[in-house]
Design a protein around this motif. Structure first.
Motif, PDB file in Angstrom:
ATOM      1  N   ARG A 264      -6.351   9.576  12.417  1.00 41.09           N
ATOM      2  CA  ARG A 264      -7.799   9.341  12.425  1.00 41.09           C
ATOM      3  C   ARG A 264      -8.270   8.689  11.135  1.00 41.09           C
ATOM      4  NH1 ARG A 264     -10.971  12.650   9.315  1.00 41.09           N
ATOM      5  NH2 ARG A 264     -10.029  14.555   8.510  1.00 41.09           N
ATOM      6  N   HIS A 265      -7.432   8.672  10.121  1.00 44.11           N
ATOM      7  CA  HIS A 265      -7.836   8.135   8.831  1.00 44.11           C
ATOM      8  C   HIS A 265      -7.627   6.625   8.733  1.00 44.11           C
ATOM      9  CE1 HIS A 265      -7.230  12.403   7.429  1.00 44.11           C
ATOM     10  NE2 HIS A 265      -8.358  12.098   6.811  1.00 44.11           N
ATOM     11  N   VAL A 266      -8.501   5.979   7.994  1.00 40.80           N
ATOM     12  CA  VAL A 266      -8.292   4.602   7.547  1.00 40.80           C
ATOM     13  C   VAL A 266      -8.187   4.655   6.033  1.00 40.80           C
ATOM     14  CG1 VAL A 266      -9.232   2.267   7.410  1.00 40.80           C
ATOM     15  CG2 VAL A 266      -9.592   3.635   9.477  1.00 40.80           C
ATOM     16  N   ILE A 267      -7.035   4.258   5.514  1.00 36.46           N
ATOM     17  CA  ILE A 267      -6.801   4.284   4.070  1.00 36.46           C
ATOM     18  C   ILE A 267      -7.045   2.885   3.525  1.00 36.46           C
ATOM     19  CG2 ILE A 267      -5.175   4.830   2.235  1.00 36.46           C
ATOM     20  CD1 ILE A 267      -5.918   7.226   4.012  1.00 36.46           C
ATOM     21  N   VAL A 268      -7.996   2.774   2.622  1.00 35.08           N
ATOM     22  CA  VAL A 268      -8.364   1.494   2.033  1.00 35.08           C
ATOM     23  C   VAL A 268      -8.020   1.534   0.548  1.00 35.08           C
ATOM     24  CG1 VAL A 268     -10.234  -0.140   1.586  1.00 35.08           C
ATOM     25  CG2 VAL A 268     -10.244   1.225   3.690  1.00 35.08           C
ATOM     26  N   SER A 269      -7.126   0.664   0.116  1.00 37.78           N
ATOM     27  CA  SER A 269      -6.722   0.628  -1.289  1.00 37.78           C
ATOM     28  C   SER A 269      -7.372  -0.543  -1.999  1.00 37.78           C
ATOM     29  CB  SER A 269      -5.196   0.510  -1.409  1.00 37.78           C
ATOM     30  OG  SER A 269      -4.830   0.250  -2.760  1.00 37.78           O
ATOM     31  N   VAL A 270      -7.963  -0.272  -3.173  1.00 36.51           N
ATOM     32  CA  VAL A 270      -8.514  -1.338  -4.009  1.00 36.51           C
ATOM     33  C   VAL A 270      -7.690  -1.493  -5.289  1.00 36.51           C
ATOM     34  CG1 VAL A 270     -10.830  -0.994  -3.091  1.00 36.51           C
ATOM     35  CG2 VAL A 270     -10.183   0.168  -5.196  1.00 36.51           C
ATOM     36  N   ALA A 271      -6.492  -0.941  -5.301  1.00 43.07           N
ATOM     37  CA  ALA A 271      -5.627  -1.012  -6.477  1.00 43.07           C
ATOM     38  C   ALA A 271      -4.994  -2.398  -6.579  1.00 43.07           C
ATOM     39  CB  ALA A 271      -4.544   0.059  -6.413  1.00 43.07           C
ATOM     40  N   ALA A 272      -5.223  -3.069  -7.684  1.00 45.69           N
ATOM     41  CA  ALA A 272      -4.715  -4.428  -7.875  1.00 45.69           C
ATOM     42  C   ALA A 272      -3.196  -4.452  -7.794  1.00 45.69           C
ATOM     43  CB  ALA A 272      -5.177  -4.983  -9.219  1.00 45.69           C
ATOM     44  N   GLY A 273      -2.670  -5.366  -6.978  1.00 51.04           N
ATOM     45  CA  GLY A 273      -1.233  -5.603  -6.935  1.00 51.04           C
ATOM     46  C   GLY A 273      -0.442  -4.714  -6.005  1.00 51.04           C
ATOM     47  N   VAL A 274      -0.987  -3.589  -5.579  1.00 50.23           N
ATOM     48  CA  VAL A 274      -0.226  -2.647  -4.743  1.00 50.23           C
ATOM     49  C   VAL A 274      -0.228  -3.164  -3.306  1.00 50.23           C
ATOM     50  CG1 VAL A 274       0.016  -0.274  -3.969  1.00 50.23           C
ATOM     51  CG2 VAL A 274      -0.901  -0.766  -6.255  1.00 50.23           C
ATOM     52  N   THR A 275       0.944  -3.500  -2.793  1.00 54.29           N
ATOM     53  CA  THR A 275       1.053  -4.185  -1.514  1.00 54.29           C
ATOM     54  C   THR A 275       0.865  -3.241  -0.330  1.00 54.29           C
ATOM     55  OG1 THR A 275       3.436  -3.832  -1.327  1.00 54.29           O
ATOM     56  CG2 THR A 275       2.693  -5.806  -2.537  1.00 54.29           C
ATOM     57  N   LEU A 276       0.579  -3.839   0.819  1.00 53.25           N
ATOM     58  CA  LEU A 276       0.485  -3.066   2.054  1.00 53.25           C
ATOM     59  C   LEU A 276       1.805  -2.372   2.360  1.00 53.25           C
ATOM     60  CD1 LEU A 276      -1.514  -5.620   4.239  1.00 53.25           C
ATOM     61  CD2 LEU A 276      -2.339  -3.368   3.484  1.00 53.25           C
ATOM     62  N   ALA A 277       2.909  -3.066   2.106  1.00 47.67           N
ATOM     63  CA  ALA A 277       4.225  -2.471   2.371  1.00 47.67           C
ATOM     64  C   ALA A 277       4.438  -1.208   1.542  1.00 47.67           C
ATOM     65  CB  ALA A 277       5.328  -3.487   2.084  1.00 47.67           C
ATOM     66  N   THR A 278       4.039  -1.264   0.274  1.00 47.04           N
ATOM     67  CA  THR A 278       4.168  -0.093  -0.596  1.00 47.04           C
ATOM     68  C   THR A 278       3.286   1.040  -0.104  1.00 47.04           C
ATOM     69  OG1 THR A 278       4.725  -1.419  -2.539  1.00 47.04           O
ATOM     70  CG2 THR A 278       3.818   0.767  -2.941  1.00 47.04           C
ATOM     71  N   LEU A 279       2.061   0.726   0.260  1.00 47.98           N
ATOM     72  CA  LEU A 279       1.134   1.748   0.751  1.00 47.98           C
ATOM     73  C   LEU A 279       1.664   2.397   2.023  1.00 47.98           C
ATOM     74  CD1 LEU A 279      -2.148  -0.308   0.232  1.00 47.98           C
ATOM     75  CD2 LEU A 279      -1.462   1.687  -1.107  1.00 47.98           C
ATOM     76  N   GLU A 280       2.142   1.576   2.960  1.00 50.31           N
ATOM     77  CA  GLU A 280       2.631   2.110   4.229  1.00 50.31           C
ATOM     78  C   GLU A 280       3.899   2.926   4.039  1.00 50.31           C
ATOM     79  OE1 GLU A 280       0.817  -1.303   7.255  1.00 50.31           O
ATOM     80  OE2 GLU A 280       2.898  -1.457   6.563  1.00 50.31           O
ATOM     81  N   GLU A 281       4.707   2.534   3.080  1.00 43.49           N
ATOM     82  CA  GLU A 281       5.944   3.276   2.812  1.00 43.49           C
ATOM     83  C   GLU A 281       5.653   4.670   2.265  1.00 43.49           C
ATOM     84  OE1 GLU A 281       9.964   2.884   0.007  1.00 43.49           O
ATOM     85  OE2 GLU A 281       8.658   1.154   0.330  1.00 43.49           O
ATOM     86  N   LEU A 282       4.554   4.797   1.508  1.00 47.06           N
ATOM     87  CA  LEU A 282       4.223   6.064   0.864  1.00 47.06           C
ATOM     88  C   LEU A 282       3.352   6.964   1.734  1.00 47.06           C
ATOM     89  CD1 LEU A 282       3.470   4.692  -2.721  1.00 47.06           C
ATOM     90  CD2 LEU A 282       5.471   6.018  -2.007  1.00 47.06           C
ATOM     91  N   LEU A 283       2.943   6.470   2.892  1.00 50.05           N
ATOM     92  CA  LEU A 283       2.099   7.238   3.799  1.00 50.05           C
ATOM     93  C   LEU A 283       2.857   7.530   5.096  1.00 50.05           C
ATOM     94  CD1 LEU A 283      -1.231   5.271   3.245  1.00 50.05           C
ATOM     95  CD2 LEU A 283      -0.838   7.680   2.658  1.00 50.05           C
ATOM     96  N   PRO A 284       2.373   8.456   5.908  1.00 42.09           N
ATOM     97  CA  PRO A 284       3.056   8.767   7.166  1.00 42.09           C
ATOM     98  C   PRO A 284       3.177   7.545   8.073  1.00 42.09           C
ATOM     99  CG  PRO A 284       1.432  10.453   6.649  1.00 42.09           C
ATOM    100  CD  PRO A 284       1.214   9.348   5.665  1.00 42.09           C
ATOM    101  N   LEU A 285       4.223   7.520   8.871  1.00 44.40           N
ATOM    102  CA  LEU A 285       4.455   6.421   9.800  1.00 44.40           C
ATOM    103  C   LEU A 285       3.251   6.254  10.726  1.00 44.40           C
ATOM    104  CD1 LEU A 285       6.626   4.372  10.773  1.00 44.40           C
ATOM    105  CD2 LEU A 285       7.319   6.100  12.468  1.00 44.40           C
ATOM    106  N   GLY A 286       2.803   5.026  10.885  1.00 44.78           N
ATOM    107  CA  GLY A 286       1.682   4.752  11.763  1.00 44.78           C
ATOM    108  C   GLY A 286       0.321   4.827  11.102  1.00 44.78           C
ATOM    109  N   SER A 287       0.286   5.071   9.789  1.00 43.44           N
ATOM    110  CA  SER A 287      -0.998   5.163   9.087  1.00 43.44           C
ATOM    111  C   SER A 287      -1.731   3.824   9.135  1.00 43.44           C
ATOM    112  CB  SER A 287      -0.781   5.578   7.626  1.00 43.44           C
ATOM    113  OG  SER A 287      -0.276   6.893   7.532  1.00 43.44           O
ATOM    114  N   VAL A 288      -3.042   3.905   9.262  1.00 44.27           N
ATOM    115  CA  VAL A 288      -3.893   2.706   9.256  1.00 44.27           C
ATOM    116  C   VAL A 288      -4.251   2.399   7.806  1.00 44.27           C
ATOM    117  CG1 VAL A 288      -6.085   1.699   9.983  1.00 44.27           C
ATOM    118  CG2 VAL A 288      -4.807   3.211  11.535  1.00 44.27           C
TER     119      VAL A 288
END
Length: 280
Positions: free
Chosen positions: A93-117
């Motif tokens: 149910r969550h949407v995770i929005v990152s405003v951290a400079a340089g941190v890629t979508l791949a890195t974010l998705e790798e550090l979050l549960p599978l299927g995270s938005v």
């Protein structure tokens, strides 16, 4: 969450300038302060959120559990630590929005549960005065509806555009860092006037208005900057002499180099963050 939910509950992890700017923007829309919560480890930056009647806390997990959209607004090197802390509380149910400079979508998705938005967003400081420039890119599981929801949420912050992730670091150099480049130029304009005998307070006031007016004219017209520049010049007049001095000083090359350097630094921060994430 249902991306068409109205209004979503918004949580901010991190209470710096970017979080504050976005918070002010969304409160100018249809989001009520009761639906916003902010966390930070200290009280240093939380006071200004409390002045907006936003609930504050020191608990990141509390923010996640009580929010639909979670904005990760911490320094890039802290992102892996934060995501490691909150990961078990992130659901579909969550949407995770990152405003951290340089941190890629791949890195974010790798550090979050599978299927995270996940959505990667780069705002800039003028969001505070509702004149920001924001660019976002959607992750693997983020749909067009999620993108539309984010646009609706942020449209009071300023210009909101979507693009491929490759553009995010460029946008960081152009608009995120570019704000500081404009301030430096405005300062230099004013100091030039002071050198020629104008009082400092007046010079800085006029420089500020000059930048504001030029930006508004550029924004509102459909003309290329070069065309607007040429319209100010008259043969043998003051402006062409001043432009010649700027060209001799390498202003154009220096500005292009500044955007390039800031972009490369954003990419470097992404590599550092990815390496830190891989060590988790």
């Amino acid at each position: 969450m249902d991306p068409k939910m109205d209004p979503p509950r918004i949580g901010f992890i991190g209470a710096g300038n970017m979080a504050f700017g976005i918070a002010k923007g969304i409160l100018s829309g249809n989001v009520h302060p009761v639906n916003v919560k902010v966390s930070a480890p200290s009280l240093r930056n939380l006071g200004r959120f409390q002045e907006l009647n936003i609930t504050t806390t020191h608990s990141n997990t509390e923010v996640v559990c009580s929010s639909d959209v979670v904005v990760i607004a911490v320094k890039p090197h802290v992102v892996p630590l934060v995501l490691n802390e909150i990961s078990q509380h992130v659901t579909h149910r969550h949407v995770i929005v990152s405003v951290a400079a340089g941190v890629t979508l791949a890195t974010l998705e790798e550090l979050l549960p599978l299927g995270s938005v996940v959505i990667r967003l780069m705002p800039n400081l003028p969001c505070v005065v509702l004149e920001g420039a924001l660019l976002f890119a959607r992750g693997t599981c983020a749909t067009q509806d999620h993108g539309a929801m984010l646009r609706s949420l942020l449209h009071h912050c300023g210009l909101v555009e979507e693009g491929p992730e490759a553009w995010i670091d460029i946008h960081t150099g152009l608009s995120g860092s570019g704000v500081a480049f404009v301030y430096l130029f405005a300062e230099a304009l004013a100091e030039g006037a002071v050198k020629m005998g104008m009082p400092s307070a007046l010079a800085h006031s006029v420089a500020s208005q000059t930048v504001l007016g030029a930006g508004r004219l550029l924004h509102d017209s459909d003309k290329h900057p070069a065309q607007l520049r040429s319209e100010v010049c008259t043969p043998g007049g003051t402006t062409i002499y001043g432009l010649h001095a700027l060209e001799q000083g390498g202003l154009r090359a220096a500005a292009m180099g500044a955007v390039e350097s800031a972009t490369e630094r954003a990419r470097e921060l992404g590599r550092v963050s990815a390496a830190a994430g891989n060590r988790k």
